[in-house]
Motif scaffolding. Structure first.
Motif, mmCIF file in Angstrom:
data_model
loop_
_atom_site.group_PDB
_atom_site.id
_atom_site.type_symbol
_atom_site.label_atom_id
_atom_site.label_comp_id
_atom_site.label_asym_id
_atom_site.label_seq_id
_atom_site.Cartn_x
_atom_site.Cartn_y
_atom_site.Cartn_z
ATOM 1 N N ASN A 651 0.842 -1.199 0.000
ATOM 2 C CA ASN A 651 0.000 0.000 0.000
ATOM 3 C C ASN A 651 0.875 1.247 0.000
ATOM 4 O OD1 ASN A 651 -1.499 2.278 1.463
ATOM 5 N ND2 ASN A 651 -3.159 0.826 1.046
ATOM 6 N N LYS A 652 0.765 2.050 -1.039
ATOM 7 C CA LYS A 652 1.651 3.199 -1.189
ATOM 8 C C LYS A 652 1.539 4.177 -0.028
ATOM 9 C CE LYS A 652 3.066 6.729 -4.552
ATOM 10 N NZ LYS A 652 4.410 6.153 -4.669
ATOM 11 N N GLU A 653 0.308 4.487 0.381
ATOM 12 C CA GLU A 653 0.108 5.465 1.453
ATOM 13 C C GLU A 653 0.651 4.936 2.787
ATOM 14 O OE1 GLU A 653 -2.241 4.577 -0.745
ATOM 15 O OE2 GLU A 653 -2.147 6.445 -1.924
ATOM 16 N N THR A 656 4.502 4.765 2.702
ATOM 17 C CA THR A 656 5.084 6.105 2.844
ATOM 18 C C THR A 656 4.998 6.587 4.284
ATOM 19 O OG1 THR A 656 4.488 6.651 0.559
ATOM 20 C CG2 THR A 656 4.943 8.493 2.039
ATOM 21 N N ASP A 677 9.440 10.344 -3.330
ATOM 22 C CA ASP A 677 8.375 9.471 -3.829
ATOM 23 C C ASP A 677 8.935 8.448 -4.816
ATOM 24 O OD1 ASP A 677 6.527 10.815 -2.317
ATOM 25 O OD2 ASP A 677 5.747 12.025 -3.978
ATOM 26 N N LEU A 680 10.758 5.713 -2.826
ATOM 27 C CA LEU A 680 9.810 4.837 -2.144
ATOM 28 C C LEU A 680 9.130 3.898 -3.137
ATOM 29 C CD1 LEU A 680 8.221 7.422 0.303
ATOM 30 C CD2 LEU A 680 9.572 5.430 0.964
ATOM 31 N N ASP A 681 8.796 4.425 -4.296
ATOM 32 C CA ASP A 681 8.175 3.614 -5.337
ATOM 33 C C ASP A 681 9.127 2.507 -5.789
ATOM 34 O OD1 ASP A 681 6.044 3.022 -7.158
ATOM 35 O OD2 ASP A 681 7.200 3.991 -8.754
ATOM 36 N N GLN A 684 9.295 -0.298 -3.263
ATOM 37 C CA GLN A 684 8.120 -1.172 -3.363
ATOM 38 C C GLN A 684 8.260 -2.165 -4.514
ATOM 39 O OE1 GLN A 684 4.816 1.960 -3.099
ATOM 40 N NE2 GLN A 684 3.897 0.179 -2.084
ATOM 41 N N HIS A 685 8.750 -1.703 -5.638
ATOM 42 C CA HIS A 685 8.903 -2.589 -6.795
ATOM 43 C C HIS A 685 9.965 -3.657 -6.523
ATOM 44 C CE1 HIS A 685 6.352 -0.906 -10.066
ATOM 45 N NE2 HIS A 685 6.352 0.148 -9.253
#
Length: 697
Positions: A651-653, A656, A677, A680-681, A684-685
């Motif tokens: 979950n991105k939010e 973060t 951002d 963080l992205d 996640q990947h």
């Protein structure tokens, strides 16, 4: 039932909790702390100033140890990573838990007496920080308990009440440093160092503070600074002659995070020093040099911190072979001569006997396979390095690896058997700096780096760890017990002809000290990283230890080691098994509920998440910020949640908020406020990519 669940006995949310009045603690000075004959207390990290971890107690012995049972235990539901050595003073047992919370309990019943919380989460909230939330121990001197926090504070508590007496900050929070080691109290002072060599351009030091007031008494830097700024003392001027290039831009390293011993008989303080910053000497000192005082034992005057002498175990080190391990004091008879000796088994794989009056080497032999050096030259005291060991030809197969042949897991010395009981490791690494721009390499605060790539290598032995009974006079093993899992905890030895050791597989064992025969085994249901202690009260001997898988191996996992032996195989998943303080006796009758079986998190499939390979590659570079706790290759080993199985990481939010915003700082997850951002992205990947890769492994 003698179980005490934290929070039931004391429900106050105050920083200081007092639940029961105890008698005034006796005033123990240095001669008392150095006394090897008393059995009632465990007054120092290694029981006494001599750091032997030997008790003259023999009520529990080789003939009856099989009758040991749980006497009392305390559940610690909010703790993880328990690695510390408790202290026992006048019937009270003191220990440090997660996030540096200090507790005092009745050593006979386990009843909580007081608790002190230094509020580490509030101190690091919103700030950049590195390090681990565990701590190896506390110190005691003349009625005071001394402890240090992850974020760099040192404090003193009244041993009777837990009241804070003073607190000082030992380094700026703008520095990428941390503390996981126990302070050392001696002669009216308390000494502390720090860690962080791999996390920025660090110059190591130790500081002594007045035990009564917290005022700085003296500071000793371990490596020299910029010559243009002048040198603090003659020792630094001397050391600078062993460095080349502009080493000060890289800090140099040497951080002393463990391994402090006070010699009450000779009135000398010994500190074990750390490795280079960065590891690769080609970067920090490009024209070579011994790089004093890296990887050394340094003797100082305890009143002033003035340099006396040093012995360097690994000159100009390039392999993370620090000498922060135990420094044990004893007298030995060698070739008919009585020698005031110190015993030292650092990471580099050699066991050293050193004359502690002069600093001269008495003997040194390898206690594991060593491929970086063939032997120690007794005329010079220097290792004879194997050609190519400094990865001059791009890659070098080296054993021991960066975990070391012996790390901070304590060894013990039994003067009756004449043996040292040493938890050893048997790992190798391929070191290489191929493709690195060594001329322009530079670490940054909170980013750091090694200056070399330790790569997977085949282990040098069929087993990754062993318990070795080492004869320091003959410089050979008297007996060895191979061990299938690693790392295993430190040892305790007693006059009952016993050696106790907890293991990574959750078992606590008693061995016959003279021959290594297993006499007793108790499965505690969770990996053990802390060493046991023993004490006597009203004629009854107790054996006590903290049970809570932790330490660097629970964070880094399989980093630097082969896939043959990894800590992930143990199944001590974060949040699955409750931590405990467990105490045994021959008369124990307590029934302790079993813990769940080992658990292995299953990576989430999340087919809706489309992995961008370019972003994942970027995330792989950034993941170095995370691997110290969440494991190399996103394979968690127990210190922190497995990100492959985490809904938050999807979950991105939420991701973060936790990673950049620090919303989970109370559990020890620090904020990383500078992450963008895009970064963080990418993380996640990378996490999602590793989850899918490991689902099929």
């Amino acid at each position: 039932m003698k179980s005490i669940i934290l929070g039931v006995v004391c429900v106050s949310l105050a920083l200081f909790i007092s639940c029961e009045n105890k008698p005034e603690a006796l005033i123990y000075d240095d001669s008392a702390i150095a006394n090897e004959s008393q059995t009632e207390n465990w007054l120092a990290y290694g029981r006494t100033h001599n750091e032997r971890r030997f008790s003259p107690s023999d009520q529990i012995n080789a003939d009856n140890v099989s009758r040991l049972k749980v006497d009392w235990f305390m559940d610690l539901p909010y703790d993880v990573g328990l690695v510390s050595t408790p202290l026992v003073i006048d019937g009270v047992l003191y220990f440090t838990g997660t996030m540096n919370v200090i507790r005092a309990v009745d050593a006979v019943t386990g009843a909580l007496l007081w608790e002190y919380n230094p509020q580490v989460a509030k101190e690091i909230e919103g700030k950049k920080t590195i390090g681990w939330k565990h701590n190896r121990g506390i110190s005691f001197y003349e009625g005071k308990i001394f402890a240090a926090t992850w974020d760099g504070r040192l404090f003193a508590l009244d041993a009777k009440t837990g009241e804070e007496l003073w607190m000082v900050r030992t380094f700026s929070q703008e520095r990428s440093l941390y503390i996981t080691g126990a302070p050392k109290a001696f002669k009216g002072k308390v000494l502390i160092g720090n860690g962080g060599t791999e996390h920025g351009p660090t110059r190591g030091w130790v500081t002594a503070y007045d035990a009564d007031t917290g005022e700085e008494a003296w500071k000793f830097y371990i490596v020299p600074g910029n010559p243009a700024d002048g040198f603090e003392n003659e020792a630094m001027e001397m050391a600078a002659k062993t460095w080349t290039g502009e080493w000060w831009k890289h800090g140099g390293g040497g951080n002393a995070w463990h391994g402090f011993t006070y010699d009450e008989e000779l009135d000398v303080l010994y500190i074990g020093t750390g490795n280079g910053s960065p590891w690769n000497r080609k970067i920090r000192s490009p024209e070579g040099g011994d790089n004093l005082f890296l990887c050394s034992i340094v003797a100082l005057k305890p009143d002033t911190g003035e340099y006396l002498w040093h012995y360097q175990t690994t000159p100009g080190e390039s392999w993370d072979y620090n000498s922060n391990m135990d420094i044990v004091l004893t007298d030995l008879t060698i070739d008919g001569k009585e020698i005031k000796a110190m015993l030292h088994a650092p990471k580099n794989g050699f066991f050293y006997v050193i004359n502690r009056e002069t600093g001269k080497l008495v003997s040194a032999k390898p206690f594991v396979k060593t491929t970086w050096a063939s032997h120690i030259d007794m005329e010079t005291g220097r290792p004879v390095e194997v050609p190519g060991a400094r990865y001059e030809d791009n890659r070098a197969y080296i054993t021991p690896n960066p975990y070391g042949a012996h790390s901070w897991y304590s060894m013990s010395y039994n003067p009756q058997t004449g043996l040292v009981y040493l938890p050893a490791l048997h790992y190798a690494t391929n070191y290489s700096d191929e493709g690195m721009d060594l001329d322009n390499w530079q670490a940054q605060e909170f980013i750091g780096g090694l200056g070399v790539a330790p790569l997977e290598a085949e282990d040098p032995a069929d087993y990754p760890a062993s318990l070795i009974a080492w004869d320091p006079v003959k410089q050979e093993a008297a007996w060895t017990v191979p061990q299938e899992m690693t790392p295993n905890a430190g040892t305790l030895t007693t006059a009952g002809n016993l050696v106790f050791q907890g293991r990574a597989d959750g078992k606590l064992l008693a061995y016959e000290a003279s021959n290594g025969e297993v006499l007793w085994t108790y499965n505690l249901g969770l990996g053990i990283a802390a060493p046991p202690i023993t004490y006597e009260i009203d004629g009854k001997q107790y054996l006590s230890l903290l049970v809570g898988w932790g330490g660097g191996a629970a964070g880094l996992g399989n980093l630097f080691s082969s896939k043959k032996h990894t800590t992930q195989q143990l199944g001590w998943a974060y949040g699955t098994h409750i931590r405990r303080l467990v105490t045994f006796s021959l008369e124990g009758t307590s029934e302790m509920p079993p813990l769940p079986p080992p658990y292995f998190p299953i990576p989430l499939e999340a087919p809706e998440f489309e992995v961008d390979t370019a972003k994942a590659a970027f995330g792989a570079q950034l993941y170095g910020l995370c691997q110290g706790c969440h494991g190399g290759g996103v394979l968690a080993a127990g210190m922190a949640p497995d990100l492959r199985a985490s809904q938050i990481a999807l979950n991105k939010e939420a991701f973060t908020a936790v990673v950049r915003g620090g919303t989970n700082v109370a559990a020890g997850m620090p904020a990383h406020p500078d992450l963008t951002d895009e970064q963080l992205d990418a993380l996640q990947h990378f996490i999602r990519q590793r989850a899918r890769e490991t689902l099929t492994e």
